[in-house]
Design an enzyme around this catalytic site. Structure first.
Site, mmCIF file in Angstrom:
data_model
loop_
_atom_site.group_PDB
_atom_site.id
_atom_site.type_symbol
_atom_site.label_atom_id
_atom_site.label_comp_id
_atom_site.label_asym_id
_atom_site.label_seq_id
_atom_site.Cartn_x
_atom_site.Cartn_y
_atom_site.Cartn_z
ATOM 1 N N HIS A 1 36.908 48.377 42.265
ATOM 2 C CA HIS A 1 37.463 48.963 41.040
ATOM 3 C C HIS A 1 38.848 49.537 41.313
ATOM 4 O O HIS A 1 39.770 49.381 40.511
ATOM 5 C CB HIS A 1 36.511 50.055 40.558
ATOM 6 C CG HIS A 1 36.921 50.642 39.257
ATOM 7 N ND1 HIS A 1 36.731 49.994 38.067
ATOM 8 C CD2 HIS A 1 37.568 51.778 38.970
ATOM 9 C CE1 HIS A 1 37.221 50.719 37.101
ATOM 10 N NE2 HIS A 1 37.743 51.819 37.619
ATOM 11 N N ARG B 1 39.013 35.151 31.283
ATOM 12 C CA ARG B 1 37.658 35.234 31.836
ATOM 13 C C ARG B 1 36.730 35.693 30.702
ATOM 14 O O ARG B 1 36.922 36.787 30.163
ATOM 15 C CB ARG B 1 37.594 36.251 32.979
ATOM 16 C CG ARG B 1 38.344 35.855 34.243
ATOM 17 C CD ARG B 1 38.133 36.915 35.321
ATOM 18 N NE ARG B 1 38.553 36.480 36.636
ATOM 19 C CZ ARG B 1 39.695 36.859 37.234
ATOM 20 N NH1 ARG B 1 40.525 37.675 36.608
ATOM 21 N NH2 ARG B 1 39.988 36.432 38.441
ATOM 22 N N ARG C 1 38.478 30.098 30.115
ATOM 23 C CA ARG C 1 37.537 29.596 31.119
ATOM 24 C C ARG C 1 36.123 29.789 30.582
ATOM 25 O O ARG C 1 35.765 30.895 30.145
ATOM 26 C CB ARG C 1 37.674 30.353 32.439
ATOM 27 C CG ARG C 1 36.651 29.832 33.444
ATOM 28 C CD ARG C 1 36.757 30.526 34.765
ATOM 29 N NE ARG C 1 36.267 31.886 34.714
ATOM 30 C CZ ARG C 1 36.359 32.721 35.746
ATOM 31 N NH1 ARG C 1 36.940 32.340 36.850
ATOM 32 N NH2 ARG C 1 35.884 33.947 35.656
ATOM 33 N N GLU D 1 38.116 25.426 43.032
ATOM 34 C CA GLU D 1 37.657 26.612 43.758
ATOM 35 C C GLU D 1 36.783 26.221 44.942
ATOM 36 O O GLU D 1 36.338 27.075 45.696
ATOM 37 C CB GLU D 1 36.836 27.511 42.828
ATOM 38 C CG GLU D 1 37.542 27.848 41.534
ATOM 39 C CD GLU D 1 36.806 28.880 40.716
ATOM 40 O OE1 GLU D 1 37.086 30.066 40.870
ATOM 41 O OE2 GLU D 1 35.918 28.480 39.925
ATOM 42 N N ASN E 1 40.716 32.820 44.851
ATOM 43 C CA ASN E 1 39.730 33.799 45.334
ATOM 44 C C ASN E 1 38.487 33.067 45.848
ATOM 45 O O ASN E 1 38.003 33.309 46.956
ATOM 46 C CB ASN E 1 39.304 34.755 44.214
ATOM 47 C CG ASN E 1 40.482 35.401 43.511
ATOM 48 O OD1 ASN E 1 41.564 35.461 44.061
ATOM 49 N ND2 ASN E 1 40.264 35.860 42.294
ATOM 50 N N ASP E 2 37.968 32.174 45.016
ATOM 51 C CA ASP E 2 36.779 31.429 45.439
ATOM 52 C C ASP E 2 37.134 30.335 46.440
ATOM 53 O O ASP E 2 36.356 30.059 47.357
ATOM 54 C CB ASP E 2 36.048 30.840 44.227
ATOM 55 C CG ASP E 2 35.089 31.849 43.614
ATOM 56 O OD1 ASP E 2 34.329 32.462 44.380
ATOM 57 O OD2 ASP E 2 35.116 32.038 42.395
ATOM 58 N N ARG F 1 33.585 36.900 49.402
ATOM 59 C CA ARG F 1 34.807 37.500 48.852
ATOM 60 C C ARG F 1 34.645 38.968 48.498
ATOM 61 O O ARG F 1 35.624 39.662 48.252
ATOM 62 C CB ARG F 1 35.275 36.719 47.622
ATOM 63 C CG ARG F 1 34.307 36.763 46.478
ATOM 64 C CD ARG F 1 34.762 35.889 45.337
ATOM 65 N NE ARG F 1 35.520 36.633 44.349
ATOM 66 C CZ ARG F 1 35.941 36.124 43.193
ATOM 67 N NH1 ARG F 1 35.664 34.863 42.888
ATOM 68 N NH2 ARG F 1 36.608 36.848 42.334
ATOM 69 N N CYS G 1 45.506 30.634 39.460
ATOM 70 C CA CYS G 1 45.135 31.802 38.667
ATOM 71 C C CYS G 1 44.342 32.819 39.477
ATOM 72 O O CYS G 1 43.864 33.802 38.942
ATOM 73 C CB CYS G 1 44.355 31.392 37.421
ATOM 74 S SG CYS G 1 42.791 30.593 37.788
HETATM 75 C C1 PEP Z 1 39.218 32.617 41.529
HETATM 76 O O1 PEP Z 1 38.124 32.385 42.057
HETATM 77 O O2 PEP Z 1 40.306 32.624 42.157
HETATM 78 C C2 PEP Z 1 39.283 32.921 40.097
HETATM 79 C C3 PEP Z 1 40.448 33.019 39.475
HETATM 80 O O3 PEP Z 1 38.113 33.145 39.450
HETATM 81 P P1 PEP Z 1 37.252 34.509 39.605
HETATM 82 O O4 PEP Z 1 38.046 35.474 40.415
HETATM 83 O O5 PEP Z 1 36.980 34.973 38.228
HETATM 84 O O6 PEP Z 1 36.029 33.998 40.304
HETATM 85 MG MG MG Z 2 36.418 31.967 40.785
#
Ligand code: PEP
Ligand code: MG
Length: 555
Positions: free
Chosen positions: A185, A287, A323, A412, A435-436, A446, A483
């Site tokens: 957070h 999202r 998405r 991802e 991120n994924d 993650r 993204c």
């Molecule tokens: C990601 O995985 O980079 C992504 C943008 O989706 P989220 O963070 O919502 O899984």
């Molecule tokens: Mg993701």
């Protein structure tokens, strides 16, 4: 006292120097005591819980906006009658008030931790509510933000929404937390407020009130007792970045005019006004999970249509990339994901939930299509967690069947990156979720701050996957954006463009610096920077090489 820099996970690119002020510590639970008057004890417990609710509601009224939403949500949890009843039951069995409150919250906490991912991260919110009630019962001040009477660097074990929602960016110079990972957070809030932050910094536990520190978010370090020269250099760098960011506006482009779409990420309706006000070409990642969280059942098509219409209208004239539901792993949902998977991050999540429950996707697409039709918005729809070209093709067919003009696939999963050309052959655009993609490329959860090194978006292997995706997309003439959080790093932005990425989507507060970074470099410069980073032996060297090159005047 050691003055060695304290290492953590940096959030953002800014820096700040100032005196430490620590958030009031959580009360220490005294040893249990016998209960002589259960009725009075129960009344005290109920009064303490009610005072916490009243305090949160009063602060929500003072705060307004996003902060009020967060605080009101906290007050609703604290007001749950099940909590007070459970505490009263414990008092009836001879448990004193502070221990009864602690026991009641522990039952809630266990349920959240068992749910894992997003919900487990919310466990810190419950701990904060418990500590406030226990402090009341013990006659101690409620834990929370300090007020030293001057601007300060806020140091805390971890920050709860009840604290962060009230943060005044005029008084708080930077955030430092002992715990918390890159998706905590605190990290999300720091980005939204544009405050420099270092999270997951164990050494910060030893910092005392009043000690001078220099917080360098880009380095992920906290320097105790910095020299005047260090402070001056960091302030100068900060001023330079801000000035540069303020000087660039309008559509993203490199110094030689190569266009790079700059878009915002949007994850909740309360972020909408700020996101729409930002200088951007639209939404690169909407999202939609917020519509589904904290529910027993999926939202109806009417409910969803209304929410999408609100967003589409706010971005009238600009593009919006929606998405579809990304349930599972860090975003579990009782009606969409199985509770008994051993490895939910590798389980039926993202687009895979649509194969098991096609109606979930159909309802969402129908709502998006209706909202797009009735607002005339420029809407594109993409699926999360695509692994195979066949999955992307099936998704694109469903999107088009609803009359929606553009279907995309998120990249991802390494398999999708490696086969990007085939993926691009069956849809209209690709969007890389770094991120994924980092999580799956490095087999590193993650949500774990302890694995932040592996999840570093500067990892050359991750950049290789981005390059493979961009090459595949280019071979089909299909746009490819990023993204994930990588897109928010102004030093990494030219590298991503050099790798062939055609758009970047990030938190609104991060866009000005990203735009300025691109405006400074030609496409050829970006390609050179990308080569420097990709050929580095590790993430730290990649980052250092590119930063060094960025400090030298552009060619
Ligand atoms: C990601 O995985 O980079 C992504 C943008 O989706 P989220 O963070 O919502 O899984
Ligand atoms: Mg993701």
């Amino acid at each position: 006292m050691s003055t060695a820099p304290l290492a953590g996970i940096g959030v953002g690119s800014g820096s700040a120097a100032g005196a430490v002020a620590k958030a009031a510590p959580a009360p220490v639970l005294p040893p249990p005591r016998p209960v002589t008057d259960p009725a009075a004890e129960t009344a005290a417990v109920r009064a303490a819980l009610a005072e916490v609710v009243a305090d949160l509601e009063a602060r929500a009224a003072r705060a307004g906006g996003t902060a009020a939403d967060v605080l009101t949500a906290q007050a609703m949890i604290a007001a749950d009658p099940v909590l007070a009843d459970r505490a009263a039951e414990l008092v009836a069995t001879g448990t004193d008030g502070p221990h009864a409150v602690t026991g009641a919250y522990a039952a809630f906490r266990t349920a959240l931790l068992a749910a894992g991912g997003y919900f487990a991260e919310r466990a810190a919110d419950l701990d904060d509510l418990r500590d406030r009630a226990v402090a009341r019962l013990l006659g101690l001040p409620m834990p929370g933000l300090p007020d030293p009477g001057h601007p300060y660097v806020l140091v805390a074990d971890d920050l709860a929404p009840a604290d962060t929602a009230l943060l005044d960016p005029e008084r708080v110079l930077a955030l430092v937390t002992v715990r918390g990972g890159p998706t905590s957070h605190t990290a999300v809030l720091a980005k939204a407020l544009g405050l420099p932050a270092v999270v997951g910094c164990p050494g910060a536990a030893g910092l005392q009130d009043g000690r001078q520190v220099l917080v360098l978010a880009a380095e992920g370090t906290v320097q105790p007792d910095p020299g005047p020269e260090d402070v001056r250099r960091a302030a100068e760098e900060q001023r330079r970045r801000r000035e540069r960011a303020a000087g660039a506006t309008g559509p993203g482009r490199t110094a030689d005019g190569h266009p790079v779409a700059l878009l915002v990420n949007l994850g909740a309706l309360h972020e909408l006004d700020g996101a729409a006000a930002a200088d951007s070409e639209g939404v690169g990642l909407f999202r939609t999970e917020f519509l589904y969280l904290d529910r027993e059942q999926a939202p109806t098509v009417e409910e969803q249509t209304a929410a999408y219409r609100t967003v589409f209208k706010a971005f009238a004239g600009r593009r919006i990339t929606v998405r579809t539901l990304d349930a599972g792993a860090d975003k579990p949902l009782p009606f969409a994901t199985a509770a008994d998977e051993e490895n939910p991050a590798l389980g039926v999540r993202g687009l895979r939930t649509a194969a098991r429950d096609p109606q979930l996707l159909e309802t969402q697409l129908a709502a998006i299509a209706e909202a797009a039709r009735s607002t005339g918005a420029d809407v594109r729809v993409m699926a999360p967690m695509v692994s195979l070209p066949a999955e992307a093709a099936a998704f694109a067919a469903r999107v088009r069947a609803h009359g929606l003009p553009a279907a995309g696939a998120m990249v991802e999963v390494p398999a999708a990156a490696l086969r990007a050309e085939r993926l691009a052959g069956v849809c209209d655009f690709l969007s890389i979720g770094t991120n994924d993609l980092a999580q799956y490329a490095f087999a590193a959860d993650r949500t774990l701050g302890a694995l932040a090194d592996l999840l570093d978006p500067w990892q050359p292997a991750l950049l290789d996957l981005v390059a493979a995706t961009a090459e595949g997309a280019a071979a089909r003439g299909v746009p490819v954006g990023v993204c994930g959080e990588a897109a928010a790093d102004p030093d990494l932005a030219p590298v991503l463009v050099g790798l062939g990425v055609t758009g970047l989507s990030a938190a609104p507060a991060c866009l000005p610096e990203v735009r300025a970074a691109l405006a400074d470099r030609t496409l050829a410069d970006c390609r050179r920077l990308a080569a420097l980073a990709r050929t580095a032996p590790d993430a730290a060297t990649a980052r250092a090489r590119v930063r060094e090159a960025l400090r030298t005047p552009a060619s």
